[in-house]
Design a protein around this motif. Structure first.
Motif, short mmCIF file in Angstrom:
data_model
loop_
_atom_site.label_atom_id
_atom_site.label_comp_id
_atom_site.label_asym_id
_atom_site.label_seq_id
_atom_site.Cartn_x
_atom_site.Cartn_y
_atom_site.Cartn_z
N HIS A 112 0.81 -1.21 0.00
CA HIS A 112 0.00 0.00 0.00
C HIS A 112 0.84 1.27 0.00
CE1 HIS A 112 -4.35 -0.86 0.39
NE2 HIS A 112 -3.93 -2.05 0.78
N TYR A 117 1.60 -0.97 -5.16
CA TYR A 117 0.14 -0.90 -5.07
C TYR A 117 -0.48 -0.87 -6.46
CZ TYR A 117 -4.56 0.64 -4.04
OH TYR A 117 -5.93 0.74 -3.98
N GLN A 118 0.02 0.03 -7.30
CA GLN A 118 -0.52 0.14 -8.66
C GLN A 118 -0.26 -1.12 -9.47
OE1 GLN A 118 -2.45 2.50 -9.91
NE2 GLN A 118 -2.43 3.62 -7.98
N HIS A 121 -1.97 -4.43 -6.43
CA HIS A 121 -3.07 -4.50 -5.46
C HIS A 121 -4.34 -3.76 -5.86
CE1 HIS A 121 -4.23 -6.00 -1.61
NE2 HIS A 121 -4.36 -4.81 -1.03
N THR A 122 -4.27 -2.93 -6.90
CA THR A 122 -5.47 -2.18 -7.27
C THR A 122 -6.59 -3.12 -7.72
OG1 THR A 122 -4.52 -1.86 -9.47
CG2 THR A 122 -4.30 -0.05 -7.90
N HIS A 125 -8.60 -4.09 -4.81
CA HIS A 125 -9.29 -2.98 -4.15
C HIS A 125 -10.34 -2.31 -5.03
CE1 HIS A 125 -8.01 -2.31 -0.04
NE2 HIS A 125 -6.85 -2.84 -0.38
N LYS A 126 -10.58 -2.87 -6.20
CA LYS A 126 -11.72 -2.38 -6.98
C LYS A 126 -13.02 -2.71 -6.25
CE LYS A 126 -9.58 -2.36 -11.55
NZ LYS A 126 -9.58 -2.93 -12.93
N HIS A 139 -4.12 -10.05 -8.25
CA HIS A 139 -3.14 -10.06 -9.33
C HIS A 139 -2.31 -11.34 -9.21
CE1 HIS A 139 0.37 -8.97 -11.73
NE2 HIS A 139 -0.33 -7.96 -12.23
N HIS A 208 -11.19 -2.08 3.07
CA HIS A 208 -11.58 -1.87 1.67
C HIS A 208 -12.16 -0.48 1.46
CE1 HIS A 208 -11.14 -5.66 -0.72
NE2 HIS A 208 -10.92 -6.14 0.50
N GLU A 211 -8.30 2.60 2.82
CA GLU A 211 -7.08 1.84 2.56
C GLU A 211 -5.90 2.26 3.41
OE1 GLU A 211 -6.24 1.65 -1.60
OE2 GLU A 211 -8.35 1.48 -2.14
#
Length: 231
Positions: A112, A117-118, A121-122, A125-126, A139, A208, A211
């Motif tokens: 995070h 993160y990009q 993990h994104t 977290h959608k 991912h 969620h 964050e």
């Protein structure tokens, strides 16, 4: 158990792949079935998209790869298992529970707070309001990273096979609970002396939605220690 483990070493690889895939598929189906059963009580049902099913299928395949990797490391004596019925069962289960809780907190926090993160993990977290299938919406590199943490822990010293099984069951239960999208435990029960430190559905749902807090998985201990806890 000794007989079963010895037998596994003699089974062909293709059969083991099928067994491990069936095992991980059963976990996926079990989580979704039990999650929907709990949701029916709150009069809310999920309708998953084809995209969610595809990602969950990839995660299940990668979990199968991790399972086979653990088996292979065991055949090479890198992972050592004990099978005795003793106090080590509970001790090893507790060790795995708290050790993985700490390692996953650190890994989750680092993801995070860095460009990871990009990259990783994104996707997870959608889901601002998680659903049971979101446990498997990861991912591929994130799935493999969690698997690597797990295998590295098993390399440290001999662990009791029954303790490992207990931990794995607990892991699935917490994973499902954290992504229910609803809280099955009443608020007053969540404040009981032990339960108040566990990672409930509300605890992970809050992560969620915000964050910057609640990076733990099984407990809120590390969030409390490192001041990232939010009720």
């Amino acid at each position: 158990m000794d007989t079963l483990l010895n037998t596994l070493q003699n089974w062909p690889s293709w059969l083991l792949w099928i067994i491990f895939l069936a095992e991980n598929t059963a976990i996926l189906v079990g989580v979704l079935a039990w999650g929907n059963r709990l949701q029916r009580k709150s009069h809310h049902m999920f309708a998953y998209t084809r995209r969610q099913w595809r990602i969950a299928a990839v995660t299940t395949i990668l979990n199968t790869v991790i399972t086979y990797a653990g088996y292979w490391l065991w055949t090479q004596d890198a992972i050592r298992l004990t099978t005795a019925f003793s106090g080590r069962i509970l001790l090893d289960a507790c060790f795995l529970f708290f050790a993985m809780d700490f390692l996953m907190y650190v890994f989750h926090y680092v993801i995070h707070k860095t460009p990871l993160y990009q990259l990783l993990h994104t996707l997870h977290h959608k889901a601002v309001d998680p659903e049971p299938i979101d446990l498997f919406i990861l991912h591929p590199l994130e799935t493999l990273s969690f698997g690597a943490l797990w295998l590295l822990l098993l390399l440290l010293f001999p662990l009791n096979i029954y303790g490992i099984i207990i931990y794995l069951i607990i892991n699935v239960i917490f994973g499902m609970t954290g992504h229910l999208g609803m809280e099955p435990l009443p608020a007053n029960v969540r404040q009981w002396p032990v339960l108040k430190y566990l990672g409930t559905s509300t605890f992970h749902h809050t992560h969620h939605r915000n964050e910057q807090c609640n990076f733990g998985f099984y407990t809120s201990i590390w969030d409390r220690v490192f001041h990232t806890f939010n009720r």
